[in-house]
Write a protein that holds these residues in place. Structure first.
Motif, mmCIF file in Angstrom:
data_model
loop_
_atom_site.group_PDB
_atom_site.id
_atom_site.type_symbol
_atom_site.label_atom_id
_atom_site.label_comp_id
_atom_site.label_asym_id
_atom_site.label_seq_id
_atom_site.Cartn_x
_atom_site.Cartn_y
_atom_site.Cartn_z
ATOM 1 N N VAL A 1 0.859 -1.177 0.000
ATOM 2 C CA VAL A 1 0.000 0.000 0.000
ATOM 3 C C VAL A 1 0.896 1.226 0.000
ATOM 4 O O VAL A 1 1.659 1.445 0.940
ATOM 5 N N TRP A 2 0.816 2.008 -1.044
ATOM 6 C CA TRP A 2 1.674 3.172 -1.180
ATOM 7 C C TRP A 2 0.981 4.427 -0.665
ATOM 8 O O TRP A 2 -0.240 4.554 -0.733
ATOM 9 N N TYR A 3 1.794 5.329 -0.151
ATOM 10 C CA TYR A 3 1.407 6.692 0.236
ATOM 11 C C TYR A 3 0.615 6.759 1.534
ATOM 12 O O TYR A 3 0.816 7.662 2.336
ATOM 13 N N ASN A 4 -0.330 5.847 1.751
ATOM 14 C CA ASN A 4 -1.117 5.863 2.985
ATOM 15 C C ASN A 4 -1.294 4.422 3.469
ATOM 16 O O ASN A 4 -2.404 3.884 3.452
ATOM 17 N N THR B 1 -7.186 10.485 8.731
ATOM 18 C CA THR B 1 -6.648 11.829 8.951
ATOM 19 C C THR B 1 -5.806 12.251 7.755
ATOM 20 O O THR B 1 -5.908 13.382 7.266
ATOM 21 N N THR B 2 -4.964 11.337 7.271
ATOM 22 C CA THR B 2 -4.168 11.639 6.084
ATOM 23 C C THR B 2 -5.061 11.832 4.862
ATOM 24 O O THR B 2 -4.802 12.689 4.012
ATOM 25 N N TYR B 3 -6.116 11.044 4.782
ATOM 26 C CA TYR B 3 -7.024 11.118 3.635
ATOM 27 C C TYR B 3 -7.811 12.420 3.600
ATOM 28 O O TYR B 3 -7.972 13.038 2.543
ATOM 29 N N MET B 4 -8.268 12.901 4.752
ATOM 30 C CA MET B 4 -9.225 13.997 4.780
ATOM 31 C C MET B 4 -8.653 15.345 5.179
ATOM 32 O O MET B 4 -9.041 16.377 4.629
ATOM 33 N N LEU B 5 -7.730 15.389 6.148
ATOM 34 C CA LEU B 5 -7.438 16.660 6.805
ATOM 35 C C LEU B 5 -6.696 17.656 5.927
ATOM 36 O O LEU B 5 -6.881 18.860 6.087
ATOM 37 N N ILE B 6 -5.874 17.202 4.998
ATOM 38 C CA ILE B 6 -5.223 18.146 4.089
ATOM 39 C C ILE B 6 -6.275 18.896 3.284
ATOM 40 O O ILE B 6 -6.225 20.128 3.138
ATOM 41 N N GLY B 7 -7.241 18.168 2.758
ATOM 42 C CA GLY B 7 -8.317 18.809 2.010
ATOM 43 C C GLY B 7 -9.168 19.716 2.869
ATOM 44 O O GLY B 7 -9.634 20.774 2.407
ATOM 45 N N GLU C 1 4.604 15.466 3.878
ATOM 46 C CA GLU C 1 5.952 15.334 3.346
ATOM 47 C C GLU C 1 6.119 16.307 2.177
ATOM 48 O O GLU C 1 5.360 17.252 2.026
ATOM 49 N N GLY C 2 7.100 16.063 1.345
ATOM 50 C CA GLY C 2 7.301 16.908 0.183
ATOM 51 C C GLY C 2 8.003 18.208 0.540
ATOM 52 O O GLY C 2 8.436 18.432 1.666
ATOM 53 N N SER C 3 8.097 19.066 -0.448
ATOM 54 C CA SER C 3 8.802 20.336 -0.307
ATOM 55 C C SER C 3 7.928 21.366 0.398
ATOM 56 O O SER C 3 6.889 21.763 -0.115
ATOM 57 N N THR D 1 2.064 16.690 -0.337
ATOM 58 C CA THR D 1 2.224 16.305 1.066
ATOM 59 C C THR D 1 2.062 14.812 1.310
ATOM 60 O O THR D 1 2.699 14.257 2.203
ATOM 61 N N VAL D 2 1.206 14.152 0.561
ATOM 62 C CA VAL D 2 0.960 12.725 0.786
ATOM 63 C C VAL D 2 1.831 11.863 -0.135
ATOM 64 O O VAL D 2 2.442 10.887 0.303
ATOM 65 N N LYS D 3 1.916 12.245 -1.410
ATOM 66 C CA LYS D 3 2.694 11.452 -2.360
ATOM 67 C C LYS D 3 4.145 11.899 -2.468
ATOM 68 O O LYS D 3 4.937 11.263 -3.156
ATOM 69 N N ASN D 4 4.475 13.022 -1.834
ATOM 70 C CA ASN D 4 5.849 13.520 -1.824
ATOM 71 C C ASN D 4 6.358 13.777 -3.237
ATOM 72 O O ASN D 4 7.492 13.442 -3.592
ATOM 73 N N LEU D 5 5.521 14.400 -4.068
ATOM 74 C CA LEU D 5 5.895 14.726 -5.429
ATOM 75 C C LEU D 5 6.343 16.177 -5.523
ATOM 76 O O LEU D 5 6.075 16.984 -4.631
ATOM 77 N N GLY D 6 7.006 16.505 -6.602
ATOM 78 C CA GLY D 6 7.552 17.840 -6.772
ATOM 79 C C GLY D 6 6.757 18.693 -7.734
ATOM 80 O O GLY D 6 5.625 18.364 -8.111
#
Length: 398
Positions: A175-178, A184-190, A262-264, A344-349
Motif C-alpha cells: 500500500v503506497w502513500y497511505n 486523517t491523512t485522507y481527509m485533513l489536508i483537504g 511530506e514533500g517540499s 504532502t501525501v505522495k511527496n511529489l515535486g
C-alpha cells in the motif's frame, strides 16, 4: 506605498474593533482544524462492535469466535448471541457487524465439505461497510490457513512442505502513500484547504460591503487613491492572516494530529501564497459588486457545500458525470486540494503539480486584475423597492 500601508492599518483596526470578525480571521480556522482533528483522531477504525451467532457450539466454532475476539479490529458484544438479537442490534447500532457460524460447521469441516461463515455488516455508512468487509476477510482467511496447516501437520507433513502447499499462489500487497489507511491523512489536508478557502473568502468579501453599510465607502471613492492601491491596502491584512493560518494549520495537523505531511515545504508555501492571493482577490471583487453583506454571505454559504462535493477530493473525478466534472476546472479549491495531496501525501515535486500551479496562477491573475481595476463610481440605490442593507452609501443625485 504609504497609502497602501495606511489603508491596510486602518483595515486591521476595523478587524480588531469587530470582535466577531477578529475571531473569524484569527481563531475560527484553528478551531475548525481542532474540531476536524478530534473527529478523525483515531485515524483507523478499531473496536468495531461485533455480534457472533454460534449455531454450532462446537470447539471449532469457538475457535472462530476467539479469532474475532482476539482481533484488535473488533469488539465482541456478547449480548448479541442470536440472529434475532443480531438483527435488532444492527437496527439500533449496538453492533455494526455480525458473524453467523452455521450448524454442523465442525462436522462439515471434518468431512472436508464446503462450508461458509456468514458475515453481515452495516453498509448504510460506507466507512463502516468497507472496513468491516476487509477486516472480517482478514480474520477468516487467517483462521482458514491456520486450520489447514494444522490438518496437514496431523498427516505428518513437515512444516516446510506445508508452507509450500499453502503458498503455492500468494498475493503480496504493498500500500503506497497511505499504508495505514489513515482517515486523517485522507481527509485533513483537504479540510485545511477548505477552511482557508471559506474563512478567507468570507472575511475579505465583507471589506467593502461593510464600508457601504456604514456609509464610509464614499471616502475611498472620493480620495485621490487609485483602485489598485485600495485593493492592496484593504486586502493586505487578510492576505497576511491567511498565510499565517495556512502555516499554523499545516503545522498543527502534522505535529499534533500526526497527519502525513511530506514533500517540499517551500513548494507547499508557494501554493498557499498563490491560493491566498486568488481567494482574496475574488473575495474583494465580490465585495465590490455585492450590494450588502447579507447578499455576499448568502452566496458564499450556499455555494460552499456544492463546491466541496464536486471538487473530486473525496470522490474520484473519473466517476463524476462529465457535465458536473467540467465545473471543477473553474473551482480553485479542486486544483489546490489535489495539488496539496500530491505534494504532502505522495511527496511529489513541481513537475507533478505544474498544471495545478498554472491554473491557480491564471485564476489569481484574472481575479487580481478584476479587483484592482474596479470602477470608482457612486452607485445609487435601485428602484426595486425596499432592500435590507442595500448599500445606499450616498444620497441619490437629482
Amino acid at each position: 506605498m504609504r497609502q497602501i500601508l495606511n489603508i491596510a492599518i486602518f483595515e486591521m483596526r476595523q478587524v480588531f474593533k469587530d470582535k466577531i470578525l477578529a475571531l473569524m480571521v484569527f481563531a475560527v480556522p484553528l478551531l475548525y482544524a481542532v474540531l476536524f482533528g478530534i473527529v478523525y483522531a483515531s485515524a483507523v477504525l478499531t473496536d468495531i462492535p461485533l455480534g457472533i451467532v454460534d449455531l454450532d457450539q462446537s470447539p471449532l466454532s469457538r475457535e472462530v469466535a476467539d479469532a474475532f475476539a482476539n482481533s484488535p479490529r473488533f469488539k465482541v458484544i456478547h449480548e448479541v448471541d442470536s440472529y434475532a438479537r443480531l438483527e435488532e442490534g444492527m437496527k439500533t447500532g449496538t453492533v455494526r457487524a455480525g458473524v453467523v457460524i452455521p450448524e454442523d460447521f465442525a462436522a462439515d469441516v471434518a468431512q472436508h465439505r464446503q462450508t461458509a461463515i456468514l458475515t453481515v455488516y452495516d453498509a448504510s455508512n460506507l466507512i463502516w461497510g468497507f472496513n468491516i468487509r476487509k477486516y472480517t476477510m482478514e480474520v477468516v482467511n487467517s483462521f482458514s490457513a491456520a486450520h489447514t496447516a494444522a490438518f496437514l501437520a496431523g498427516l505428518g507433513l513437515p512444516a516446510r512442505e506445508i508452507n509450500n502447499i499453502l503458498n503455492t499462489v500468494s498475493c503480496n500487497i504493498e500500500v503506497w502513500y497511505n499504508p495505514t489507511y489513515s482517515y486523517t491523512t485522507y481527509m485533513l489536508i483537504g479540510l485545511v484547504v477548505l477552511i482557508i478557502h471559506q474563512i478567507c473568502l468570507l472575511c475579505v468579501s465583507l471589506t467593502v460591503t461593510r464600508e457601504k453599510e456604514r456609509n464610509t465607502w464614499v471616502q475611498y471613492l472620493a480620495a485621490p487613491v487609485p483602485p489598485w492601491k485600495i485593493f492592496l491596502g484593504k486586502s493586505l491584512p487578510y492576505f497576511l492572516s491567511s498565510m499565517l493560518n495556512f502555516g499554523l494549520l499545516i503545522w498543527f495537523i502534522y505535529r499534533l494530529l500526526h497527519v502525513k505531511v511530506e514533500g517540499s515545504m517551500p513548494l507547499v508555501g508557494a501554493m498557499g501564497l498563490i491560493f491566498a492571493a486568488l481567494i482574496i482577490s475574488a473575495g474583494f471583487y465580490l465585495s465590490v459588486r455585492a450590494a450588502n453583506s447579507l447578499q455576499v454571505t448568502r452566496y458564499i454559504m450556499l455555494l460552499s457545500v456544492p463546491f466541496f462535493i464536486i471538487s473530486g477530493y473525496v470522490w474520484p473525478k473519473t466517476q463524476i458525470p462529465s457535465l458536473v466534472n467540467g465545473l471543477t476546472a473553474i473551482l480553485p479549491y479542486s486544483w489546490m486540494a489535489e495539488a496539496m495531496r500530491l505534494v504532502t501525501v505522495k511527496n511529489l515535486g513541481l513537475e507533478a503539480i505544474q498544471v495545478h500551479a498554472l491554473a491557480l496562477s491564471a485564476m489569481a491573475i484574472l481575479c487580481a486584475l478584476l479587483a484592482a481595476t474596479f470602477k470608482k463610481r457612486i452607485k445609487p440605490p435601485d428602484d426595486g423597492g425596499p432592500v435590507v442593507n442595500n448599500g445606499a452609501y450616498t444620497p441619490r443625485r437629482s
